[in-house]
Design a protein around this motif. Structure first.
Motif, short mmCIF file in Angstrom:
data_model
loop_
_atom_site.label_atom_id
_atom_site.label_comp_id
_atom_site.label_asym_id
_atom_site.label_seq_id
_atom_site.Cartn_x
_atom_site.Cartn_y
_atom_site.Cartn_z
N VAL A 1 0.27 1.04 -4.05
CA VAL A 1 -1.13 1.44 -4.15
C VAL A 1 -1.30 2.95 -4.10
O VAL A 1 -1.88 3.55 -5.02
CB VAL A 1 -1.99 0.75 -3.07
CG1 VAL A 1 -3.41 1.29 -3.06
CG2 VAL A 1 -1.99 -0.75 -3.27
N PHE B 1 0.83 -1.20 0.00
CA PHE B 1 0.00 0.00 0.00
C PHE B 1 0.87 1.26 0.00
O PHE B 1 0.59 2.21 -0.72
CB PHE B 1 -0.96 0.01 1.20
CG PHE B 1 -2.31 -0.56 0.89
CD1 PHE B 1 -3.40 0.27 0.66
CD2 PHE B 1 -2.50 -1.92 0.80
CE1 PHE B 1 -4.65 -0.25 0.35
CE2 PHE B 1 -3.74 -2.46 0.49
CZ PHE B 1 -4.82 -1.62 0.27
N VAL C 1 -9.57 2.03 -4.93
CA VAL C 1 -8.46 2.26 -5.85
C VAL C 1 -8.94 2.00 -7.27
O VAL C 1 -9.55 0.97 -7.55
CB VAL C 1 -7.26 1.34 -5.52
CG1 VAL C 1 -6.09 1.62 -6.46
CG2 VAL C 1 -6.83 1.50 -4.07
N GLU D 1 -7.68 1.76 -11.29
CA GLU D 1 -6.52 1.52 -12.15
C GLU D 1 -7.06 1.41 -13.57
O GLU D 1 -7.69 0.41 -13.91
CB GLU D 1 -5.78 0.25 -11.73
CG GLU D 1 -4.68 -0.18 -12.69
CD GLU D 1 -3.59 0.87 -12.88
OE1 GLU D 1 -2.97 0.85 -13.95
OE2 GLU D 1 -3.37 1.70 -11.99
N HIS E 1 -1.27 4.56 -8.04
CA HIS E 1 -2.64 4.38 -8.51
C HIS E 1 -3.52 5.52 -7.99
O HIS E 1 -3.13 6.28 -7.11
CB HIS E 1 -3.19 3.03 -8.03
CG HIS E 1 -2.38 1.88 -8.54
ND1 HIS E 1 -2.44 1.44 -9.83
CD2 HIS E 1 -1.48 1.09 -7.93
CE1 HIS E 1 -1.62 0.42 -10.00
NE2 HIS E 1 -1.01 0.19 -8.86
N TRP F 1 -10.27 -1.43 -8.83
CA TRP F 1 -9.27 -2.42 -8.43
C TRP F 1 -9.41 -2.85 -6.97
O TRP F 1 -9.19 -4.00 -6.61
CB TRP F 1 -7.90 -1.84 -8.71
CG TRP F 1 -6.75 -2.75 -8.57
CD1 TRP F 1 -6.64 -4.05 -8.98
CD2 TRP F 1 -5.50 -2.42 -7.97
NE1 TRP F 1 -5.41 -4.53 -8.68
CE2 TRP F 1 -4.68 -3.55 -8.06
CE3 TRP F 1 -4.99 -1.27 -7.39
CZ2 TRP F 1 -3.38 -3.57 -7.58
CZ3 TRP F 1 -3.70 -1.30 -6.92
CH2 TRP F 1 -2.91 -2.44 -7.01
N GLN F 2 -9.78 -1.92 -6.11
CA GLN F 2 -9.94 -2.21 -4.68
C GLN F 2 -11.12 -1.40 -4.16
O GLN F 2 -11.25 -0.23 -4.50
CB GLN F 2 -8.70 -1.77 -3.88
CG GLN F 2 -7.38 -2.24 -4.38
CD GLN F 2 -6.99 -3.59 -3.82
OE1 GLN F 2 -7.55 -4.04 -2.83
NE2 GLN F 2 -6.03 -4.22 -4.45
N ALA G 1 -5.86 6.32 -5.72
CA ALA G 1 -6.39 5.79 -4.46
C ALA G 1 -7.19 6.87 -3.74
O ALA G 1 -6.80 8.04 -3.72
CB ALA G 1 -5.25 5.31 -3.57
#
Length: 156
Positions: A55, A51, A76, A78, A59, A83-84, A61
């Motif tokens: 991350v 992270f 997140v 991308e 990215h 992605w998250q 975030a």
């Protein structure tokens, strides 16, 4: 900046390197709560380092931050992939995830895709409620967890 209403207003804002540890901790707690039987391929320290060095630095975030400064969610993006998206377990069902998805759709007006694990029906229902459609099911051989997953796509 995106602000919620009420006494426990939560702000959605771009993450900074100072948020990396808190965002990783949200990820770790959320993963453990949602997928308790799944073996993670990386230690807590490795997740936190990832992270910090990947991350947040490389990215797009975002974090959800409570009025007192606590980070209670992380999202997140991308490319066109969501992605998250992880929330502190005690903050699920309070609209923060809805706000993150709305923000992702605002940021990626051409569409989004994402992966989630097949063994996570709450996540699958959440994305389906937000207009995502399952387009690919796998046996998990291509992810680190070796867990069957499903790819979702949203197109405006």
């Amino acid at each position: 900046m995106n602000r919620g209403a009420g006494a426990e207003a939560v702000v959605l804002r771009r993450a900074s390197t100072a948020d990396a540890r808190a965002a990783a901790d949200v990820w770790l707690r959320s993963f453990a709560a949602a997928l308790p039987s799944m073996v993670r391929p990386h230690s807590d320290a490795e997740v936190r380092a990832y992270f910090r060095h990947v991350v947040v630095e490389r990215h797009e975030a975002w974090v959800a931050e409570e009025a007192g400064g606590a980070v209670v969610g992380v999202m997140v993006l991308e490319g066109e992939e969501l992605w998250q998206l992880y929330l502190a377990p005690e903050r699920r069902g309070q609209g923060i995830g809805n706000r993150f998805v709305a923000l992702a759709k605002e940021r990626r007006t051409g569409g989004l895709s994402l992966w989630t694990f097949q063994v996570n029906p709450p996540a699958r229902r959440f994305y389906e409620r937000h207009g995502f459609s399952a387009v690919q099911w796998t046996d998990g051989t291509r992810n680190e967890e070796r867990e069957p997953d499903v790819r979702y796509v949203w197109r405006p």
